[in-house]
Design an enzyme around this catalytic site. Structure first.
Site, PDB file in Angstrom:
ATOM      1  N   HIS A   1       0.835  -1.207   0.000  1.00 18.95           N
ATOM      2  CA  HIS A   1       0.000   0.000   0.000  1.00 18.95           C
ATOM      3  C   HIS A   1       0.870   1.257   0.000  1.00 18.95           C
ATOM      4  O   HIS A   1       0.594   2.215  -0.730  1.00 18.95           O
ATOM      5  CB  HIS A   1      -0.929   0.016   1.218  1.00 18.95           C
ATOM      6  CG  HIS A   1      -2.139  -0.846   1.062  1.00 18.95           C
ATOM      7  ND1 HIS A   1      -2.067  -2.217   0.941  1.00 18.95           N
ATOM      8  CD2 HIS A   1      -3.472  -0.535   1.026  1.00 18.95           C
ATOM      9  CE1 HIS A   1      -3.291  -2.713   0.828  1.00 18.95           C
ATOM     10  NE2 HIS A   1      -4.158  -1.721   0.865  1.00 18.95           N
TER      11      HIS A   1
ATOM     12  N   HIS B   1       1.516  -4.066   9.102  1.00 20.01           N
ATOM     13  CA  HIS B   1       2.872  -3.859   8.595  1.00 20.01           C
ATOM     14  C   HIS B   1       3.785  -3.349   9.702  1.00 20.01           C
ATOM     15  O   HIS B   1       3.365  -2.553  10.550  1.00 20.01           O
ATOM     16  CB  HIS B   1       2.888  -2.836   7.454  1.00 20.01           C
ATOM     17  CG  HIS B   1       2.601  -3.424   6.107  1.00 20.01           C
ATOM     18  ND1 HIS B   1       3.438  -4.346   5.506  1.00 20.01           N
ATOM     19  CD2 HIS B   1       1.578  -3.221   5.254  1.00 20.01           C
ATOM     20  CE1 HIS B   1       2.927  -4.683   4.337  1.00 20.01           C
ATOM     21  NE2 HIS B   1       1.793  -4.026   4.162  1.00 20.01           N
TER      22      HIS B   1
END
Length: 245
Positions: free
Chosen positions: A153, A202
């Site tokens: 992303h 993440h």
């Protein structure tokens, strides 16, 4: 009375430079890339010490399944993170390329398509090569399936939004508008990366690596576009051959 002097040639358009904000992001990306490279040379599979600390700081001490902040913040972060997902980014690229095509900016449209598609493929390859597991210190607040490093992303949003913004500066005027565009894009890419950490999917270093990779990629394609516009032998349509810097 016939004119005796040739009409003076119009002065050349001033060379347009990429906004300083973009160069600042590039230098920051270089610094982060160097630090991450040193760390991964030491132990490519192990997260940095601060990775787990940051993720835990974003959760309530008594219940790591609950993120800090008001209830609406979690929903907002889920919405924001979608702006860096494959569906939204694909739509952004299609709309941007379509706008350039109807504006007869053929080469710019081709550069946007080539830069964003190749960047996405590069990120996917990097994730498979690194094969870093997702964080396991806090529960994930959204579903994930791919590898962790770099953050797709963060990297893809930087690649798409920054590349489009960078190439658009080469065919548009008005410094204030270009600076505003870059400020909005940098803010958008930043919050998308932060949302990945907030949602626990993440490590912070995944996000930093994604930002760095995407920024470098956008700068590279801006430079390719610059070369094509100023090189005397490049196959650039005349209406797109504008002096840029």
């Amino acid at each position: 009375m016939p004119a005796t002097k040739m009409q003076a040639a119009a002065p050349p358009r001033p060379v347009r430079h990429v906004p300083h904000l973009f160069w600042g992001a590039g230098f920051a990306a270089l610094s982060v890339a160097i630090l991450l490279s040193l760390g991964f040379l030491i132990d490519p599979a192990r997260p940095y010490a601060f990775d787990a600390w940051v993720l835990r700081m974003l959760r309530r001490p008594g219940d790591l399944a609950v993120p800090v902040g008001p209830a609406w913040l979690k929903e907002a972060m889920v919405d924001i993170t979608a702006l860096g997902g494959a569906t939204v980014l694909t739509l952004v690229v299609v709309v941007a390329v379509g706008m350039l095509l109807v504006s007869r900016k053929w080469m710019t449209a081709a550069l946007v398509a080539a830069g964003t598609i190749s960047g996405s493929l590069a990120v996917s390859a990097a994730k498979e090569i690194a094969a870093r597991p997702r964080p396991d210190v806090v529960p994930h607040l959204v579903e994930v399936s791919s590898q962790s490093f770099p953050s797709g992303h963060s990297a893809n949003s930087a690649i798409v939004y920054l590349t489009i913004a960078a190439l658009l500066t080469q065919v548009t005027g008005a410094d204030a508008r270009r600076t505003y565009l870059f400020a909005v894009v940098v803010a958008l890419v930043t919050v998308i990366g932060l949302s990945r950490m907030y949602l626990g999917v993440h490590w912070p270093t995944d996000v930093l690596a994604g930002w760095s990779f995407g920024t470098f990629w956008a700068l590279a394609w801006w430079r390719i576009g610059q070369w094509l516009r100023i090189h005397p032998h490049a196959a650039m349509p005349q209406d797109e051959r504008e002096p840029v810097g």
